[in-house]
Design an enzyme around this catalytic site. Sequence first.
Site, PDB file in Angstrom:
ATOM      1  CG  LEU A 102       3.894   1.572  -3.179  1.00 58.41           C
ATOM      2  CD1 LEU A 102       2.842   0.941  -2.286  1.00 58.41           C
ATOM      3  CD2 LEU A 102       3.485   1.511  -4.643  1.00 58.41           C
ATOM      4  CG  HIS A 103       7.998   1.384   2.020  1.00 61.72           C
ATOM      5  ND1 HIS A 103       7.202   2.423   2.441  1.00 61.72           N
ATOM      6  CD2 HIS A 103       8.385   0.734   3.138  1.00 61.72           C
ATOM      7  CE1 HIS A 103       7.126   2.417   3.763  1.00 61.72           C
ATOM      8  NE2 HIS A 103       7.827   1.382   4.212  1.00 61.72           N
ATOM      9  CG  PHE A 104       5.519  -3.794  -1.118  1.00 65.49           C
ATOM     10  CD1 PHE A 104       4.332  -4.326  -0.624  1.00 65.49           C
ATOM     11  CD2 PHE A 104       5.458  -2.924  -2.190  1.00 65.49           C
ATOM     12  CE1 PHE A 104       3.115  -3.992  -1.194  1.00 65.49           C
ATOM     13  CE2 PHE A 104       4.244  -2.582  -2.775  1.00 65.49           C
ATOM     14  CZ  PHE A 104       3.079  -3.112  -2.272  1.00 65.49           C
TER      15      PHE A 104
END
Length: 140
Positions: A102-104
Amino acid sequence: MFAGSCVFCGLLAGEGPAEWLVREDRAAALLPLPETRLAPGHTLVISNAHAVGVQDASLADLHATMSLVRRVSRSMATTMGALGVNVLNASGPGSDQSVPHLHFHVVPRWRGDALDTWPTERSTHNPAPDWLRDLRAELD
Protein backbone atom coordinates in the site's frame (compact mmCIF):
# COMPACT_ATOMS: atom_id res chain seq x y z
CA MET A 1 6.46 -6.25 8.65
CA PHE A 2 7.63 -8.82 6.18
CA ALA A 3 10.81 -7.70 4.50
CA GLY A 4 11.20 -10.81 2.33
CA SER A 5 10.46 -9.77 -1.24
CA CYS A 6 8.68 -6.48 -0.53
CA VAL A 7 10.90 -3.50 -1.27
CA PHE A 8 8.94 -1.15 1.02
CA CYS A 9 8.97 -3.62 3.93
CA GLY A 10 12.71 -3.95 3.38
CA LEU A 11 13.22 -0.19 3.47
CA LEU A 12 11.11 0.08 6.61
CA ALA A 13 13.32 -2.61 8.19
CA GLY A 14 16.46 -0.65 7.32
CA GLU A 15 17.44 -2.81 4.35
CA GLY A 16 18.76 -0.34 1.79
CA PRO A 17 18.96 3.40 1.55
CA ALA A 18 15.86 5.57 1.72
CA GLU A 19 15.38 9.31 1.91
CA TRP A 20 12.75 9.46 4.67
CA LEU A 21 10.73 12.61 5.22
CA VAL A 22 8.90 11.32 8.27
CA ARG A 23 8.30 7.98 9.99
CA GLU A 24 5.27 7.53 12.21
CA ASP A 25 3.75 4.57 14.07
CA ARG A 26 1.59 3.34 11.18
CA ALA A 27 2.79 5.24 8.10
CA ALA A 28 5.91 6.80 6.63
CA ALA A 29 6.84 9.20 3.83
CA LEU A 30 9.92 8.97 1.63
CA LEU A 31 11.18 10.33 -1.64
CA PRO A 32 11.17 7.98 -4.63
CA LEU A 33 14.39 7.33 -6.50
CA PRO A 34 15.51 10.54 -8.25
CA GLU A 35 15.07 9.09 -11.75
CA THR A 36 11.42 8.21 -11.02
CA ARG A 37 10.30 11.52 -9.48
CA LEU A 38 7.49 13.13 -11.46
CA ALA A 39 8.09 16.57 -9.93
CA PRO A 40 10.24 18.22 -7.28
CA GLY A 41 8.93 17.02 -3.92
CA HIS A 42 7.17 13.92 -5.32
CA THR A 43 6.67 11.79 -2.21
CA LEU A 44 5.65 8.22 -1.48
CA VAL A 45 3.44 7.69 1.56
CA ILE A 46 3.43 4.06 2.65
CA SER A 47 1.76 1.96 5.28
CA ASN A 48 4.19 0.52 7.83
CA ALA A 49 2.17 -2.71 7.91
CA HIS A 50 2.31 -4.84 4.81
CA ALA A 51 -0.90 -4.77 2.78
CA VAL A 52 -1.04 -4.99 -0.99
CA GLY A 53 -3.57 -2.21 -1.42
CA VAL A 54 -6.62 -0.40 -0.14
CA GLN A 55 -8.65 -3.63 -0.36
CA ASP A 56 -6.70 -5.51 2.28
CA ALA A 57 -5.28 -2.75 4.50
CA SER A 58 -6.72 -2.43 7.97
CA LEU A 59 -8.91 0.62 8.49
CA ALA A 60 -6.47 1.94 11.10
CA ASP A 61 -3.51 1.62 8.72
CA LEU A 62 -5.45 3.12 5.83
CA HIS A 63 -6.56 6.03 8.02
CA ALA A 64 -3.01 6.70 9.23
CA THR A 65 -1.63 6.51 5.70
CA MET A 66 -4.26 8.90 4.30
CA SER A 67 -3.75 11.25 7.24
CA LEU A 68 -0.07 11.42 6.35
CA VAL A 69 -0.97 12.00 2.69
CA ARG A 70 -2.94 15.03 3.87
CA ARG A 71 -0.07 16.34 6.00
CA VAL A 72 2.42 15.92 3.15
CA SER A 73 0.03 17.67 0.75
CA ARG A 74 -0.40 20.63 3.09
CA SER A 75 3.34 20.85 3.65
CA MET A 76 3.93 20.97 -0.10
CA ALA A 77 1.68 24.01 -0.31
CA THR A 78 3.35 25.89 2.53
CA THR A 79 6.98 25.00 1.84
CA MET A 80 7.05 24.67 -1.96
CA GLY A 81 4.15 26.86 -3.05
CA ALA A 82 2.34 23.92 -4.65
CA LEU A 83 -1.15 24.99 -5.71
CA GLY A 84 -2.45 21.44 -5.55
CA VAL A 85 -1.41 17.80 -5.58
CA ASN A 86 -2.19 14.66 -7.48
CA VAL A 87 -2.58 11.64 -5.21
CA LEU A 88 -1.97 8.49 -7.22
CA ASN A 89 -2.60 4.91 -6.14
CA ALA A 90 -2.85 1.53 -7.81
CA SER A 91 -4.08 -1.37 -5.69
CA GLY A 92 -3.94 -5.02 -6.60
CA PRO A 93 -3.27 -7.17 -9.65
CA GLY A 94 -4.42 -5.63 -12.90
CA SER A 95 -4.03 -2.06 -11.63
CA ASP A 96 -0.47 -1.49 -12.89
CA GLN A 97 0.72 -1.41 -9.28
CA SER A 98 4.53 -1.38 -9.41
CA VAL A 99 5.19 -2.36 -5.78
CA PRO A 100 2.63 -4.68 -4.13
CA HIS A 101 2.55 -2.70 -0.87
CA LEU A 102 0.00 0.00 0.00
CA HIS A 103 1.41 3.34 -1.10
CA PHE A 104 0.31 6.67 -2.46
CA HIS A 105 2.26 9.01 -4.71
CA VAL A 106 1.78 12.62 -3.63
CA VAL A 107 2.83 14.83 -6.54
CA PRO A 108 2.90 18.59 -6.01
CA ARG A 109 1.46 20.66 -8.84
CA TRP A 110 1.84 24.19 -10.13
CA ARG A 111 0.09 25.99 -12.99
CA GLY A 112 1.84 25.35 -16.29
CA ASP A 113 4.16 22.65 -14.90
CA ALA A 114 3.62 20.53 -18.07
CA LEU A 115 2.89 17.35 -16.09
CA ASP A 116 -0.12 15.26 -17.11
CA THR A 117 -1.09 12.67 -14.52
CA TRP A 118 -4.69 12.20 -15.60
CA PRO A 119 -5.53 9.02 -17.58
CA THR A 120 -6.08 9.64 -21.25
CA GLU A 121 -7.28 6.16 -22.19
CA ARG A 122 -10.53 4.36 -21.29
CA SER A 123 -10.97 0.74 -20.24
CA THR A 124 -12.31 -1.68 -22.82
CA HIS A 125 -13.51 -4.16 -20.16
CA ASN A 126 -17.17 -5.21 -20.44
CA PRO A 127 -18.59 -6.08 -17.02
CA ALA A 128 -21.50 -8.45 -16.40
CA PRO A 129 -24.90 -6.91 -17.29
CA ASP A 130 -25.97 -6.61 -13.63
CA TRP A 131 -22.74 -5.05 -12.35
CA LEU A 132 -24.39 -1.88 -11.00
CA ARG A 133 -27.12 -3.77 -9.12
CA ASP A 134 -24.56 -6.20 -7.72
CA LEU A 135 -22.21 -3.43 -6.64
CA ARG A 136 -24.98 -1.55 -4.86
CA ALA A 137 -26.13 -4.77 -3.13
CA GLU A 138 -22.59 -5.51 -1.95
CA LEU A 139 -22.28 -2.01 -0.47
CA ASP A 140 -25.58 -2.19 1.46
